[in-house]
Design a protein around this motif. Sequence first.
Motif, PDB file in Angstrom:
ATOM      1  N   THR A  41       0.836  -1.191   0.000  1.00  0.00           N
ATOM      2  CA  THR A  41       0.000   0.000   0.000  1.00  0.00           C
ATOM      3  C   THR A  41       0.870   1.239   0.000  1.00  0.00           C
ATOM      4  N   ILE A  42       0.236   2.369  -0.199  1.00  0.00           N
ATOM      5  CA  ILE A  42       0.959   3.630  -0.280  1.00  0.00           C
ATOM      6  C   ILE A  42       1.366   4.080   1.111  1.00  0.00           C
ATOM      7  N   ARG A  43       2.619   4.419   1.297  1.00  0.00           N
ATOM      8  CA  ARG A  43       3.133   4.837   2.600  1.00  0.00           C
ATOM      9  C   ARG A  43       3.162   6.362   2.673  1.00  0.00           C
ATOM     10  N   PRO A  44       2.424   6.965   3.610  1.00  0.00           N
ATOM     11  CA  PRO A  44       2.517   8.420   3.791  1.00  0.00           C
ATOM     12  C   PRO A  44       3.831   8.759   4.482  1.00  0.00           C
ATOM     13  N   VAL A  45       4.569   9.721   3.938  1.00  0.00           N
ATOM     14  CA  VAL A  45       5.885  10.056   4.475  1.00  0.00           C
ATOM     15  C   VAL A  45       6.098  11.566   4.467  1.00  0.00           C
ATOM     16  N   THR A  46       7.086  11.983   5.252  1.00  0.00           N
ATOM     17  CA  THR A  46       7.567  13.366   5.203  1.00  0.00           C
ATOM     18  C   THR A  46       8.851  13.394   4.389  1.00  0.00           C
ATOM     19  N   VAL A  47       9.301  14.605   4.045  1.00  0.00           N
ATOM     20  CA  VAL A  47      10.551  14.732   3.297  1.00  0.00           C
ATOM     21  C   VAL A  47      11.715  14.168   4.105  1.00  0.00           C
ATOM     22  N   LYS A  48      11.745  14.451   5.387  1.00  0.00           N
ATOM     23  CA  LYS A  48      12.843  13.965   6.223  1.00  0.00           C
ATOM     24  C   LYS A  48      12.902  12.440   6.229  1.00  0.00           C
ATOM     25  N   GLN A  49      11.744  11.787   6.263  1.00  0.00           N
ATOM     26  CA  GLN A  49      11.737  10.331   6.230  1.00  0.00           C
ATOM     27  C   GLN A  49      12.325   9.809   4.926  1.00  0.00           C
ATOM     28  N   VAL A  50      12.047  10.489   3.827  1.00  0.00           N
ATOM     29  CA  VAL A  50      12.609  10.085   2.538  1.00  0.00           C
ATOM     30  C   VAL A  50      14.122  10.277   2.547  1.00  0.00           C
ATOM     31  N   LEU A  51      14.579  11.421   3.049  1.00  0.00           N
ATOM     32  CA  LEU A  51      16.012  11.703   3.082  1.00  0.00           C
ATOM     33  C   LEU A  51      16.756  10.745   4.008  1.00  0.00           C
ATOM     34  N   ASP A  52      16.093  10.300   5.071  1.00  0.00           N
ATOM     35  CA  ASP A  52      16.722   9.401   6.042  1.00  0.00           C
ATOM     36  C   ASP A  52      16.515   7.925   5.719  1.00  0.00           C
ATOM     37  N   ALA A  53      15.766   7.622   4.661  1.00  0.00           N
ATOM     38  CA  ALA A  53      15.509   6.217   4.311  1.00  0.00           C
ATOM     39  C   ALA A  53      16.827   5.483   4.056  1.00  0.00           C
ATOM     40  N   VAL A  54      16.868   4.226   4.467  1.00  0.00           N
ATOM     41  CA  VAL A  54      18.089   3.426   4.388  1.00  0.00           C
ATOM     42  C   VAL A  54      18.028   2.501   3.178  1.00  0.00           C
ATOM     43  N   GLN A  55      19.148   2.412   2.459  1.00  0.00           N
ATOM     44  CA  GLN A  55      19.281   1.471   1.344  1.00  0.00           C
ATOM     45  C   GLN A  55      20.578   0.692   1.545  1.00  0.00           C
ATOM     46  N   THR A  56      20.472  -0.603   1.748  1.00  0.00           N
ATOM     47  CA  THR A  56      21.648  -1.402   2.095  1.00  0.00           C
ATOM     48  C   THR A  56      22.616  -1.566   0.927  1.00  0.00           C
ATOM     49  N   HIS A  57      22.101  -1.566  -0.308  1.00  0.00           N
ATOM     50  CA  HIS A  57      22.965  -1.571  -1.497  1.00  0.00           C
ATOM     51  C   HIS A  57      22.196  -0.942  -2.649  1.00  0.00           C
ATOM     52  N   GLY A  58      22.873  -0.724  -3.744  1.00  0.00           N
ATOM     53  CA  GLY A  58      22.300   0.061  -4.833  1.00  0.00           C
ATOM     54  C   GLY A  58      21.019  -0.463  -5.419  1.00  0.00           C
ATOM     55  N   ASP A  59      20.800  -1.782  -5.357  1.00  0.00           N
ATOM     56  CA  ASP A  59      19.592  -2.374  -5.935  1.00  0.00           C
ATOM     57  C   ASP A  59      18.540  -2.719  -4.893  1.00  0.00           C
ATOM     58  N   ALA A  60      18.826  -2.435  -3.640  1.00  0.00           N
ATOM     59  CA  ALA A  60      17.896  -2.799  -2.566  1.00  0.00           C
ATOM     60  C   ALA A  60      16.751  -1.806  -2.461  1.00  0.00           C
ATOM     61  N   ASP A  61      15.634  -2.287  -1.905  1.00  0.00           N
ATOM     62  CA  ASP A  61      14.521  -1.392  -1.616  1.00  0.00           C
ATOM     63  C   ASP A  61      14.901  -0.463  -0.465  1.00  0.00           C
ATOM     64  N   PHE A  62      14.301   0.712  -0.444  1.00  0.00           N
ATOM     65  CA  PHE A  62      14.536   1.638   0.654  1.00  0.00           C
ATOM     66  C   PHE A  62      13.742   1.196   1.880  1.00  0.00           C
ATOM     67  N   LEU A  63      14.302   1.458   3.040  1.00  0.00           N
ATOM     68  CA  LEU A  63      13.673   1.112   4.312  1.00  0.00           C
ATOM     69  C   LEU A  63      13.392   2.372   5.112  1.00  0.00           C
ATOM     70  N   ILE A  64      12.176   2.478   5.630  1.00  0.00           N
ATOM     71  CA  ILE A  64      11.809   3.523   6.572  1.00  0.00           C
ATOM     72  C   ILE A  64      11.222   2.834   7.795  1.00  0.00           C
ATOM     73  N   ASP A  65      11.773   3.127   8.957  1.00  0.00           N
ATOM     74  CA  ASP A  65      11.367   2.458  10.204  1.00  0.00           C
ATOM     75  C   ASP A  65      11.530   0.949  10.091  1.00  0.00           C
ATOM     76  N   GLY A  66      12.544   0.513   9.338  1.00  0.00           N
ATOM     77  CA  GLY A  66      12.831  -0.903   9.212  1.00  0.00           C
ATOM     78  C   GLY A  66      11.940  -1.658   8.253  1.00  0.00           C
ATOM     79  N   GLN A  67      11.035  -0.970   7.577  1.00  0.00           N
ATOM     80  CA  GLN A  67      10.117  -1.616   6.639  1.00  0.00           C
ATOM     81  C   GLN A  67      10.389  -1.140   5.210  1.00  0.00           C
ATOM     82  N   GLU A  68      10.327  -2.086   4.272  1.00  0.00           N
ATOM     83  CA  GLU A  68      10.505  -1.719   2.871  1.00  0.00           C
ATOM     84  C   GLU A  68       9.360  -0.815   2.411  1.00  0.00           C
ATOM     85  N   VAL A  69       9.693   0.166   1.606  1.00  0.00           N
ATOM     86  CA  VAL A  69       8.674   1.049   1.054  1.00  0.00           C
ATOM     87  C   VAL A  69       8.721   0.974  -0.465  1.00  0.00           C
TER      88      VAL A  69
END
Length: 271
Positions: A41-69
């Motif tokens: 489903t669509i994840r509501p986010v703020t700009v800061k959450q997008v900037l702080d999202a984690v990507q473990t490697h170049g092809d990985a999905d981004f993680l926010i709060d430990g969950q893939e988005v």
Amino acid sequence: MSNYDGQNPYYGGEGGGFVQNGSPFGSQGSPGGGKKPRAQTIRPVTVKQVLDAVQTHGDADFLIDGQEVGVILMIGSVHNESRSATNVSYEIGDGTGHIDVRLWLDSADDEAGKLEGVKMDHYVSIMGTIKTFGGKRHVSATHIRPITDHNEVYNHLLKSLYVSLVLRNPSGLAGAINGAGTHDDYSAGNVQNGNGNGNGLESAFAALPPLQRKIMEIVAAEDGDDGMHVSTVSRQVTGFKTEDVMDAIEGLMSEGMLYSTIDDLHVKAMG
């Protein structure tokens, strides 16, 4: 609140929705269920959450709060714009940060349809995905639409906060929302006067309903010229639903007890 395709992007019915039965992914997120599912489903986010999202490697999905988005929904105001033959790029800010948003175009007709109503210094709603190009993070948008009701700005911010808090501590947040807290505890932001008991501010707003009184005590304790971001207010108010907090802030603004400062998301108490 307006939504894409007539569907609420935050919460669905019994068969879907981002937060369901106290879990952001319903039964799919249960322990022992195998590989962690990607958010459907669509994840509501703020700009800061997008900037702080984690990507473990170049092809990985981004993680926010430990969950893939996957698909995200973001709301902010348009600050800068640049166009080329194939895309239009905006700098979007929402009070938590700024990020570039890129919308790809197929033709002049496509531009006219996709960008209708998008104006500088006006709020827009953006649906898209997080991308990185040339070492810089941006949002690749599939839809951009203008915001005509500013209630949607506040609602989006609080829903982003709510979803994030549920993901971080589902049981703890549920207890707070269900009124588990029985005293006026504002976590790290306890409202206190010089004696440390908070009675000074409490008496000034004693005639207000409990939720409005809490909000006024919290905001009035902030003496900075910029006031307080509504996300900070919502974090410090416990025992109430986020939607109720937003409604109370709007009511206090309409009554002249709160007013916006540097942007629509920062409020200050009259006095």
